[in-house]
Design an enzyme around this catalytic site. Structure first.
Site, PDB file in Angstrom:
ATOM      1  N   TYR A   1      -6.468  -7.397 -52.464  1.00 37.51           N
ATOM      2  CA  TYR A   1      -7.931  -7.843 -52.423  1.00 37.51           C
ATOM      3  C   TYR A   1      -8.509  -7.954 -53.616  1.00 37.51           C
ATOM      4  O   TYR A   1      -9.145  -9.242 -53.858  1.00 37.51           O
ATOM      5  CB  TYR A   1      -8.553  -6.856 -51.680  1.00 37.51           C
TER       6      TYR A   1
ATOM      7  N   LEU B   1     -19.870 -13.435 -37.938  1.00 37.87           N
ATOM      8  CA  LEU B   1     -20.189 -12.287 -37.132  1.00 37.87           C
ATOM      9  C   LEU B   1     -19.416 -11.170 -37.697  1.00 37.87           C
ATOM     10  O   LEU B   1     -19.368 -10.316 -37.075  1.00 37.87           O
ATOM     11  CB  LEU B   1     -19.377 -12.698 -35.871  1.00 37.87           C
ATOM     12  N   GLY B   2     -19.237 -11.228 -39.078  1.00 38.19           N
ATOM     13  CA  GLY B   2     -18.823  -9.960 -39.592  1.00 38.19           C
ATOM     14  C   GLY B   2     -19.706  -9.057 -40.138  1.00 38.19           C
ATOM     15  O   GLY B   2     -20.917  -9.336 -39.702  1.00 38.19           O
ATOM     16  N   GLN B   3     -19.328  -7.965 -41.019  1.00 35.02           N
ATOM     17  CA  GLN B   3     -20.254  -6.965 -41.188  1.00 35.02           C
ATOM     18  C   GLN B   3     -21.602  -7.248 -41.894  1.00 35.02           C
ATOM     19  O   GLN B   3     -22.717  -7.285 -41.982  1.00 35.02           O
ATOM     20  CB  GLN B   3     -19.711  -6.157 -42.242  1.00 35.02           C
TER      21      GLN B   3
ATOM     22  N   GLY C   1     -17.451 -16.569 -41.523  1.00 30.60           N
ATOM     23  CA  GLY C   1     -17.292 -14.993 -40.994  1.00 30.60           C
ATOM     24  C   GLY C   1     -18.763 -14.602 -40.728  1.00 30.60           C
ATOM     25  O   GLY C   1     -18.992 -13.600 -41.058  1.00 30.60           O
TER      26      GLY C   1
ATOM     27  N   ASP D   1     -17.265 -18.714 -37.006  1.00 31.35           N
ATOM     28  CA  ASP D   1     -16.363 -17.624 -37.012  1.00 31.35           C
ATOM     29  C   ASP D   1     -15.070 -17.812 -36.289  1.00 31.35           C
ATOM     30  O   ASP D   1     -15.083 -18.970 -35.410  1.00 31.35           O
ATOM     31  CB  ASP D   1     -17.064 -16.004 -36.483  1.00 31.35           C
ATOM     32  N   ILE D   2     -14.143 -17.092 -36.330  1.00 39.90           N
ATOM     33  CA  ILE D   2     -12.817 -17.349 -35.776  1.00 39.90           C
ATOM     34  C   ILE D   2     -12.857 -17.338 -34.274  1.00 39.90           C
ATOM     35  O   ILE D   2     -12.261 -17.901 -33.592  1.00 39.90           O
ATOM     36  CB  ILE D   2     -11.734 -16.543 -36.372  1.00 39.90           C
ATOM     37  N   ARG D   3     -13.957 -16.772 -33.853  1.00 36.26           N
ATOM     38  CA  ARG D   3     -14.074 -16.496 -32.231  1.00 36.26           C
ATOM     39  C   ARG D   3     -15.596 -16.090 -32.003  1.00 36.26           C
ATOM     40  O   ARG D   3     -16.321 -15.599 -32.788  1.00 36.26           O
ATOM     41  CB  ARG D   3     -13.004 -15.761 -31.415  1.00 36.26           C
TER      42      ARG D   3
ATOM     43  N   ASP E   1     -11.874 -21.936 -37.840  1.00 37.60           N
ATOM     44  CA  ASP E   1     -10.755 -21.079 -38.704  1.00 37.60           C
ATOM     45  C   ASP E   1     -10.657 -21.594 -39.975  1.00 37.60           C
ATOM     46  O   ASP E   1     -10.544 -22.587 -40.388  1.00 37.60           O
ATOM     47  CB  ASP E   1      -9.457 -21.374 -37.938  1.00 37.60           C
TER      48      ASP E   1
HETATM   49  C1  AKB Z   1     -13.950  -2.594 -49.376  1.00 38.69           C
HETATM   50  O1  AKB Z   1     -14.088  -1.766 -49.204  1.00 38.69           O
HETATM   51  O2  AKB Z   1     -12.923  -3.359 -49.160  1.00 38.69           O
HETATM   52  C2  AKB Z   1     -15.341  -3.594 -49.204  1.00 38.69           C
HETATM   53  C3  AKB Z   1     -15.668  -3.785 -50.950  1.00 38.69           C
HETATM   54  C4  AKB Z   1     -16.185  -2.689 -51.778  1.00 38.69           C
HETATM   55  O3  AKB Z   1     -15.164  -4.762 -51.378  1.00 38.69           O
HETATM   56  N1  AKB Z   1     -16.287  -2.591 -48.890  1.00 38.69           N
END
Ligand code: AKB
Length: 312
Positions: A141, A10-12, A8, A34-36, A52
Site C-alpha cells: 500500500y 460507494l467506499g468509505q 470508488g 463504482d465497481i458495482r 471498473d
Molecule cells: C489504512 O489504514 O489503510 C488507511 C490509511 C491510513 O491509509 N486508513
C-alpha cells in the site's frame, strides 16, 4: 459549474463525499462510479455508472460522456487488504490511478487522489513527520502511495494536469465503515462501545497513529480543490491530520460517555507491523500555510458526535 467524476464513490470516503459535492455543486454535476451499484444514497441520489477502474476504455469513455472537468479518484485497496494480495493491489491501485490520470489528461480535468500516512515507513522521522522527508514504506500500500504521489506530480509537470492530493491519516465516520485498513480499529471501537460496551483491539496499547473525523476530511478535499493553484508549492500530497492517539486514549474518551466501557487486546501481528512502520504524528504546516487547512474535530469533540450519531 463543475462536472465531477468520482471513482470508488460507494467506499468509505466516496459515499459521503458524493453527497456533499452534490449539495454544493448540484446533483447532476456529480457522477458517482463504482465497481458495482448498491442501494446507498450515493448510488441512488444522482447520476451513477458502473466503472471498473482497471478498464481503461470504460473509464475514459464514461468520463468523456459526462464531459467531466474534475476527476476524483478514490477507488483503491487499503493497507491490510493490499498486504494480503500484493499483486492485485499493485494492479488495482496503480492501474486504476494511471487510467484516472490519463482520463484527466485527455479531458484537461482537474484531478484529486488521496495518499496516506502509509506513504511513510520505518526510516521516516516518527514524530511530527515533516511534509518533505524520507519515504521508504515497507508495505505494498505504501509503495503504491509513494509511486502514486510521484506519478501525480509527473502528470502536473509533464502534461500540466492540475493534480492535487492529501496524505490522509485514519478516517473515522459513522456512515460507511472502512474495509481492510490498519486504522479501522478506531472506527470499530465506537460501534462495539454502543453495541457491547467493550472492544477487543487488534492494535496494541501504546501505538500512536494520526486520525481525522470524516467531516474534516471532506472539507479538506473541497478546500484543496478550490485553492488558488498559484499558491500551491506542494501538490502530491499534503500532510493533513487532526489528532494522534493510542487505543487507551480513545477508550478513556469513550468512558466519558459510556462509563463501564472496557478495552482488551488481541493483537493482530500483520496489522500491528504495518502500524509500527507508520508515524506517531505528522506535521500539517504546509497544508495550513499553502491553502488554509484546518481541522475542527479533536478526539473529545469527535467522540461525542460519533456516539451521539451511532446511538440514533
Ligand atoms: C489504512 O489504514 O489503510 C488507511 C490509511 C491510513 O491509509 N486508513
Amino acid at each position: 459549474m463543475k462536472k465531477i467524476f468520482i471513482t470508488g464513490a460507494l467506499g468509505q470516503i466516496g459515499s459521503e463525499l458524493t453527497i456533499k459535492l452534490r449539495n454544493i455543486y448540484g446533483t447532476d454535476n456529480v457522477i458517482a462510479t463504482d465497481i458495482r451499484k448498491n442501494d446507498s444514497e450515493a448510488a441512488q441520489s444522482g447520476p451513477f455508472e458502473v466503472v471498473d477502474v482497471t478498464d481503461t476504455k470504460t473509464m475514459i469513455e464514461t468520463a468523456r460522456k459526462y464531459e467531466a472537468d474534475t476527476i476524483i479518484h478514490m477507488a483503491a485497496l487499503l493497507s491490510a487488504t493490499a498486504e494480503k494480495n500484493p499483486v492485485f493491489a499493485w494492479n488495482l491501485n496503480m492501474g486504476g490511478l494511471m487510467n484516472a490520470l490519463e482520463s484527466a489528461r485527455e479531458l484537461k480535468a482537474q484531478f484529486f487522489t488521496p495518499s496516506s500516512i502509509g506513504a511513510f515507513g520505518p526510516s521516516t522521522p516518527k514524530d511530527q513527520t515533516p511534509q518533505d522527508t524520507i519515504q521508504r514504506p515497507t508495505t505494498m500500500y505504501g509503495v503504491n502511495k509513494v509511486a502514486g504521489e510521484l506519478l501525480a506530480d509527473y502528470y502536473y509537470h509533464k502534461f500540466g494536469v492540475d493534480t492535487r492530493g492529501l496524505r490522509f491519516p485514519g478516517l473515522i465516520s459513522y456512515v460507511t465503515p472502512p474495509g481492510g485498513g490498519t486504522t479501522d480499529y478506531a472506527v470499530e471501537i465506537y460501534y462495539e462501545a454502543i453495541k457491547n460496551g467493550r472492544y477487543t483491539s487488534y492494535i496494541d496499547k501504546g501505538t500512536y497513529m494520526d486520525m481525522m473525523y470524516m467531516p474534516d476530511a471532506l472539507n479538506a478535499i473541497i478546500d484543496l480543490m478550490e485553492a488558488d493553484s498559484s499558491k500551491l508549492i506542494h501538490r502530491n500530497s499534503f500532510n493533513v491530520t487532526a489528532m494522534s492517539f493510542e487505543p487507551e486514549e480513545i477508550a478513556a474518551e469513550i468512558r466519558n460517555s459510556i462509563p463501564g466501557f472496557e478495552i482488551s487486546y488481541d493483537v493482530d501481528p500483520a496489522r500491528q507491523q504495518i502500524a509500527d512502520s507508520w508515524p506517531n504524528s505528522i506535521d500539517a504546516t504546509a497544508a495550513k500555510e499553502e491553502w488554509g487547512f484546518k481541522a475542527e474535530y479533536d478526539l473529545e469533540k469527535m467522540t461525542i458526535d460519533m456516539l451521539e450519531k451511532l446511538k440514533k
